[in-house]
Motif scaffolding. Structure first.
Motif, PDB file in Angstrom:
ATOM      1  N   ILE A   1       5.908  -1.100  -0.642  1.00  0.00           N
ATOM      2  CA  ILE A   1       4.937  -1.468  -1.674  1.00  0.00           C
ATOM      3  C   ILE A   1       3.909  -2.442  -1.098  1.00  0.00           C
ATOM      4  O   ILE A   1       2.706  -2.287  -1.324  1.00  0.00           O
TER       5      ILE A   1
ATOM      6  N   LEU B   1      11.948  -0.897   0.077  1.00  0.00           N
ATOM      7  CA  LEU B   1      11.024  -0.575  -1.010  1.00  0.00           C
ATOM      8  C   LEU B   1       9.955  -1.657  -1.159  1.00  0.00           C
ATOM      9  O   LEU B   1       8.773  -1.346  -1.328  1.00  0.00           O
TER      10      LEU B   1
ATOM     11  N   LEU C   1      -0.069  -1.463  -0.932  1.00  0.00           N
ATOM     12  CA  LEU C   1      -0.950  -2.179  -1.845  1.00  0.00           C
ATOM     13  C   LEU C   1      -1.819  -3.228  -1.165  1.00  0.00           C
ATOM     14  O   LEU C   1      -2.870  -3.580  -1.684  1.00  0.00           O
TER      15      LEU C   1
END
Length: 107
Positions: A30, A26, A34
């Motif tokens: 991310i 995870l 991002l």
């Protein structure tokens, strides 16, 4: 009673490895969405703009110098820009940071 002891164990005795792997995956996802993906999109857009440059285009260098392209020498990766009438500069093509019509707000 043994089941309650296992559930109260710090970190959970059964699923701690799986939850750690899920958290790492995870965090990587991310980080990718991002930071890495937007940066690569911006880099591709800048490269496309550099390839589309032609004499007469107004540009800005990474040092903040505005000018007009007079000549592009793709063999050695240099651009000759005119910053004032009769004042020409030779700049590396990778230092052409922004094209004013795309990236700079007009006042």
């Amino acid at each position: 009673m043994k089941l309650m002891t296992l559930l109260q164990a710090p970190g959970g005795a059964m699923g701690s490895g799986v939850s750690t792997i899920i958290m790492i995956v995870l965090m990587i996802a991310i980080f990718y969405f991002l930071i890495i993906r937007p940066q690569s999109k911006q880099q591709k857009k800048l490269e496309a703009a550099r390839k589309a440059m032609k004499p007469g285009d107004k540009i800005m260098t990474s040092g903040g110098i505005y000018g007009t392209i007079k000549e592009i020498n793709s063999e050695n990766g240099q651009v000759i820009i005119e910053v004032w009438e009769g004042v020409k500069m030779k700049v590396d093509i990778n230092q052409v940071f922004a094209l004013p019509e795309n990236n700079i707000s007009k006042k």
